[in-house]
Scaffold this active site. Sequence first.
Site, PDB file in Angstrom:
ATOM      1  N   SER A 256      -9.428  -6.691  -8.009  1.00 60.59           N
ATOM      2  CA  SER A 256      -9.013  -5.678  -7.036  1.00 60.59           C
ATOM      3  C   SER A 256      -9.908  -4.463  -7.181  1.00 60.59           C
ATOM      4  O   SER A 256     -10.661  -4.336  -8.137  1.00 60.59           O
ATOM      5  CB  SER A 256      -7.552  -5.306  -7.250  1.00 60.59           C
ATOM      6  OG  SER A 256      -7.465  -4.369  -8.305  1.00 60.59           O
ATOM      7  N   LYS A 257      -9.749  -3.554  -6.212  1.00 57.94           N
ATOM      8  CA  LYS A 257     -10.597  -2.367  -6.199  1.00 57.94           C
ATOM      9  C   LYS A 257     -10.489  -1.542  -7.469  1.00 57.94           C
ATOM     10  O   LYS A 257     -11.351  -0.747  -7.754  1.00 57.94           O
ATOM     11  CB  LYS A 257     -10.174  -1.379  -5.104  1.00 57.94           C
ATOM     12  CG  LYS A 257      -9.956  -1.842  -3.763  1.00 57.94           C
ATOM     13  CD  LYS A 257      -9.882  -0.612  -2.864  1.00 57.94           C
ATOM     14  CE  LYS A 257      -8.507  -0.522  -2.255  1.00 57.94           C
ATOM     15  NZ  LYS A 257      -8.487  -0.572  -0.835  1.00 57.94           N
ATOM     16  N   ARG A 258      -9.370  -1.707  -8.180  1.00 55.35           N
ATOM     17  CA  ARG A 258      -9.198  -0.904  -9.385  1.00 55.35           C
ATOM     18  C   ARG A 258     -10.174  -1.327 -10.480  1.00 55.35           C
ATOM     19  O   ARG A 258     -10.461  -0.575 -11.386  1.00 55.35           O
ATOM     20  CB  ARG A 258      -7.747  -0.989  -9.891  1.00 55.35           C
ATOM     21  CG  ARG A 258      -6.846  -0.024  -9.171  1.00 55.35           C
ATOM     22  CD  ARG A 258      -5.444  -0.047  -9.726  1.00 55.35           C
ATOM     23  NE  ARG A 258      -4.813  -1.343  -9.460  1.00 55.35           N
ATOM     24  CZ  ARG A 258      -4.388  -2.157 -10.407  1.00 55.35           C
ATOM     25  NH1 ARG A 258      -4.494  -1.830 -11.669  1.00 55.35           N
ATOM     26  NH2 ARG A 258      -3.829  -3.311 -10.078  1.00 55.35           N
ATOM     27  N   HIS A 259     -10.672  -2.553 -10.391  1.00 54.64           N
ATOM     28  CA  HIS A 259     -11.532  -3.069 -11.470  1.00 54.64           C
ATOM     29  C   HIS A 259     -13.012  -2.978 -11.174  1.00 54.64           C
ATOM     30  O   HIS A 259     -13.823  -2.793 -12.071  1.00 54.64           O
ATOM     31  CB  HIS A 259     -11.173  -4.526 -11.759  1.00 54.64           C
ATOM     32  CG  HIS A 259      -9.729  -4.703 -12.096  1.00 54.64           C
ATOM     33  ND1 HIS A 259      -8.836  -5.283 -11.225  1.00 54.64           N
ATOM     34  CD2 HIS A 259      -9.031  -4.322 -13.179  1.00 54.64           C
ATOM     35  CE1 HIS A 259      -7.643  -5.263 -11.784  1.00 54.64           C
ATOM     36  NE2 HIS A 259      -7.724  -4.689 -12.955  1.00 54.64           N
TER      37      HIS A 259
END
Length: 484
Positions: A256-259
């Site tokens: 996901s964008k968090r990673h």
Amino acid sequence: MDVRVRFAPSPTGYLHVGGLRTALYNYLFARKHKGAFLLRIEDTDRTRFVEGAMENILKALDWAGIEVDESPTVGGEYGPYKQSERFDLYAEHAQTLIDNGTAYYAFDTSEELDAMRERQQAAGIAPKYDRTIMRNQFTLGEEETQRLLSEGAPKVIRLKVPVAQDVRFTDLVRGDIIVNSREVDDQILLKSDGFPTYHLANIVDDHLMNISHVIRGEEWLPSTPKHVLLYQAFGWEPPVFAHLPLLLNAERKKLSKRHASVAVGDYIEKGYFPEAFVNFVSLLGWNPSGDRELYSMQELIDGFNLERVNKSGAVFETQKLDWMNGEYLRSKDPKDVASGIADKAAEMGYDVDIDYLADVVVLLRERVTFPADILTLGDYMFTPTTQWDPEYIKKAWKEDTRSNLMPLIERFRALEEFTADNLQAEVKAYSKESGVKMGMLMNPIRLAVTGKSVGASMMDTMALLGKERTMQYVDAFLAYIDAQ
Ligand code: GLU
């Protein structure tokens, strides 16, 4: 069978790296089998439509070197297939299913549907449209249905899913799959606004476009039984399915964008080579031979095999991408790399010609990921060193360094030909005569000339800078040290 595949993104935002992988696998498969690769923009859901998203997808595909085979003309404009230009088709096809009895009208309000779901949840059953009690063609009867239709009452068309039937299909990646139709909802096909749902439009188009293989992300696997039932309802032969594994982060969780950046545009902007990015993304879930990592597009095409795609998720590691980018950088003609960063060099105020820039590329390309890094790591190749890393001074500049070093500096100054070989010979000879170790000489020289602790071979660096600049840099450094 003629191979015809499609990439069918919804224009709901940026193109995700997983989307690019889907596009690539379709493309590789089409090229391998001398088939056609279609692009179909699935823009029926106007609430999720994002302005510019289609252009973004087209740009990313073009950057990656993925060529689309069919560009129908609509209203005089060439472009990909767009579902929003095919609305009538879907309504006609929904009507076909009403006529043959495999779909039906339903008139439930959203409150009624919510109440149904709440009852089901309270009873501990999975929410599913219950056609035996809700307000539809079956419970209302033909006459009432006709009356509501003629009144223009809000309605949807739903698929009449068989009560208990095994739905089977073979997935080229996951093998034989059997789902009981009990688990499948009476899917809405045509919404109350007359727009088709994804499922209807997708199946109608895949059929009309003669799609032979549907290659898409694993998140669409749960929809596939519905699709198989839809093909059955139309009396059409379904295509072959292949669902591609999820992309995972280093902790093996869904990427996901968090990673990491998940938008292809971010990688374009960061300056990755398209060949490196395509190579990297292609190996997320498959490898042509397993004995190496670097493949050209043609090699990827030649080796592509859907049956060898992994079932388990593919880990997205940017370190690997960075390594690949560096490998591509080193395999390119230095002049091309130099041309690629010439504008940036000018922007940074460096006045250099391409030949010199190409020499600096060769000097430093082993140490960077992106071509532009050469301009920052090797700033001293373009502008005099005026700052010296204080930490490195502490390490490399000791009490006796100056007295040890000066005779060597004078030998450099006296050199007729300032070549790497001659510099090397001087250092060796002087080290032997004086008993000062090579490292004790070269580290302070690197410090003086580059100001940094890392860089290319110092002999090559000095030779490329030339005697004049090297000596200027050394003198400036000595003056700096004296002033401390
Ligand atoms: N429009 C769907 C998507 O956004 C297409 C899925 C499919 O390939 O069937 O991915």
